[in-house]
Scaffold this active site. Structure first.
Site, PDB file in Angstrom:
ATOM      1  N   GLY A   1       0.847  -1.185   0.000  1.00 56.86           N
ATOM      2  CA  GLY A   1       0.000   0.000   0.000  1.00 56.86           C
ATOM      3  C   GLY A   1       0.885   1.237   0.000  1.00 56.86           C
TER       4      GLY A   1
ATOM      5  N   TYR B   1       5.456  -5.089  -6.240  1.00 57.34           N
ATOM      6  CA  TYR B   1       4.631  -4.418  -7.236  1.00 57.34           C
ATOM      7  C   TYR B   1       5.574  -3.848  -8.300  1.00 57.34           C
ATOM      8  CZ  TYR B   1       1.109  -1.624  -9.478  1.00 57.34           C
ATOM      9  OH  TYR B   1       0.259  -1.102 -10.417  1.00 57.34           O
TER      10      TYR B   1
END
Length: 193
Positions: A89, A139
């Protein structure tokens, strides 16, 4: 197998499923889990976010939940923990600026304790400068940071994970089941039907 003590380092705008799921799963199998955030106390909450791929070039972000912390960051003694979890996040981009976070991460890395990292959580390891020569995934947008930190970024699918010694890395929350299964192996956790 005795229960392990696991520390989760998180913050506001952490990815909801990368905080809640590991916390619940690790507790469910009998481990002691403390979730902390810099400058917050046990009983306070962090706001989570939910990232979704909706056809744009990157993910969109929606409000998640209030996740209650069960330990106080200032009281943490990293030597008393067996393993570390770092969710992704947006939280990693700013909690990595806290010198104590870097100190904690370096303890786990230099003592070869299991570390589970997903998504943008890798940003904390790049800031701690502990990825030299290590193979990790994260990511996709974090790949250049891994390379600049001396690590080897390995492109994986959204549900895939990568294990390199004490590090278990995943691209994002769709890989939670395999990510946590590999982390449990490192912890020596066996689950029998």
């Amino acid at each position: 197998m005795p229960a392990k003590r696991v520390l989760i380092l998180t913050g506001d705008c952490a990815e909801d499923l990368e905080v809640m799921v590991p916390y619940q799963v690790l507790k469910m199998v009998g481990h002691h889990v403390d979730a902390v955030c810099p400058d917050k106390l046990a009983g306070q909450s962090v706001r989570t976010i939910i990232n979704e791929m909706e056809g744009a070039q990157t993910y969109s972000e929606k409000r998640g939940h209030n996740f209650e912390l069960n330990a106080t960051f200032a009281d943490i003694q990293e030597s008393s923990y067996d393993a570390l979890v770092i969710p992704g996040g947006r939280a990693p981009e700013y909690i990595r600026l806290n010198p104590r976070v870097i100190e904690i991460v370096r303890h786990f890395a230099t003592n070869n304790k299991p570390i589970a990292i997903t998504c943008h959580g890798i940003q904390i390891l790049t800031a701690a400068n502990v990825l030299s020569g290590r193979n990790v995934t994260a990511y996709y947008a974090c790949g250049p940071e891994v390379t600049n930190a001396g690590g080897h970024y390995v492109m994986k699918g959204i549900t895939e994970v990568l294990v390199d010694g004490n590090l278990v890395t995943a691209v994002a929350w769709p890989g939670n089941s395999d990510w946590l299964a590999e982390f449990l192996k490192l912890l020596g956790t066996t689950i029998t039907p």
